[in-house]
Scaffold this active site. Sequence first.
Site, PDB file in Angstrom:
ATOM      1  N   ASP A  23     102.350 -17.257  75.777  1.00 15.05           N
ATOM      2  CA  ASP A  23     103.446 -16.490  75.179  1.00 15.05           C
ATOM      3  C   ASP A  23     103.570 -16.767  73.686  1.00 15.05           C
ATOM      4  O   ASP A  23     103.969 -15.901  72.913  1.00 15.05           O
ATOM      5  CB  ASP A  23     104.750 -16.846  75.898  1.00 15.05           C
ATOM      6  CG  ASP A  23     105.857 -15.835  75.640  1.00 15.05           C
ATOM      7  OD1 ASP A  23     105.570 -14.796  75.032  1.00 15.05           O
ATOM      8  OD2 ASP A  23     106.991 -16.086  76.054  1.00 15.05           O
ATOM      9  N   CYS A 247     108.005 -11.346  72.228  1.00 15.75           N
ATOM     10  CA  CYS A 247     107.453 -10.271  73.045  1.00 15.75           C
ATOM     11  C   CYS A 247     106.894  -9.154  72.160  1.00 15.75           C
ATOM     12  O   CYS A 247     107.624  -8.589  71.345  1.00 15.75           O
ATOM     13  CB  CYS A 247     108.530  -9.698  73.964  1.00 15.75           C
ATOM     14  SG  CYS A 247     107.941  -8.319  74.969  1.00 15.75           S
ATOM     15  N   ASN A 256     110.186 -18.051  70.916  1.00 13.39           N
ATOM     16  CA  ASN A 256     110.721 -18.673  72.122  1.00 13.39           C
ATOM     17  C   ASN A 256     111.524 -19.922  71.775  1.00 13.39           C
ATOM     18  O   ASN A 256     111.412 -20.478  70.681  1.00 13.39           O
ATOM     19  CB  ASN A 256     109.563 -19.106  73.025  1.00 13.39           C
ATOM     20  CG  ASN A 256     108.803 -17.948  73.623  1.00 13.39           C
ATOM     21  OD1 ASN A 256     109.231 -17.353  74.596  1.00 13.39           O
ATOM     22  ND2 ASN A 256     107.665 -17.635  73.039  1.00 13.39           N
TER      23      ASN A 256
END
Length: 306
Positions: A23, A247, A256
């Site tokens: 991510d 994202c 994050n």
Amino acid sequence: MLNSILDKNYPETVEIIEVGPRDGLQNEKEFVSTEDKIKWINQLSHTGLKYIEVTSFVNPKWIPALKDAEEVVRNIERVPGVTYAALVPNHRGLERALEANIDEASIFMSASETHNQKNINKSIEQTFPILQEVAKESIAAGKSVRGYVSTVFGCPYEGQVSIENVIRISETLFEMGVRELSLGDTIGVATPLQVQKVLDTLLRRFPADKLAMHFHDTRGTAMANVLSSLEMGITKFDSSLGGLGGCPYAPGASGNLATDDLLYMLNGMGIQTNIQTDKLLEAAQFIQEKMNKTLPSHTLQACSIA
């Protein structure tokens, strides 16, 4: 007042799920070399982390930053007791992931229709049978399955997301056999009271040990949301070292929750993670150097000042 604060029933231990290699890197324009990815994951493996999401088997044309997924998974140093997972979108992705010998497949979808269309290019209803196939084949191959639900607390296109949608999708994913579900604040809009209201509803249906939280710090509320979750009995949190990531299909979704910031808070609260701070910071400084930019975590910034 002090007594009421001290009386809060925080857990004794928390599991941190490191998602930085997937991510954190997936939306970066600057490609981190395969060799450096492998070195970084190897460093993370020796910090005390028990779970690392190492890459994504999404079609490389959509996520070019992770086009080397097979090579990374095949060449990392596997440390006993550490789970090496990867994001798997469909049957073809699973074939690649199984060939590379991942430990766990992560399947994903959104709680909002528009974000699901933007992220997966399919409706929610069209997504279910694809994930069902991935889950079934993963389990048949002896691999466990973890689920992600994005936009639980808000959607960049639709705004507020119905809790009924979250419940329906969560129930469907659990029926597919996922062992755990990560609830995502994809664009970082959640607030502590909202987190507690959502969890109050979900925990009436699902055990706390089957849920994890995945916060983004877009508006600076990620750590407060962790605290709210702890108070509700949640003990698993996704985070990305240095605060890397966001994202690619959610405009404005900044990094994050930083693993190093989360660890600092948990250590200060006396909550055990078994993660070694010095080794984690070494890994953070390594990837920061390779990214050739300052990462957003407060702990890293404090270390550079010190």
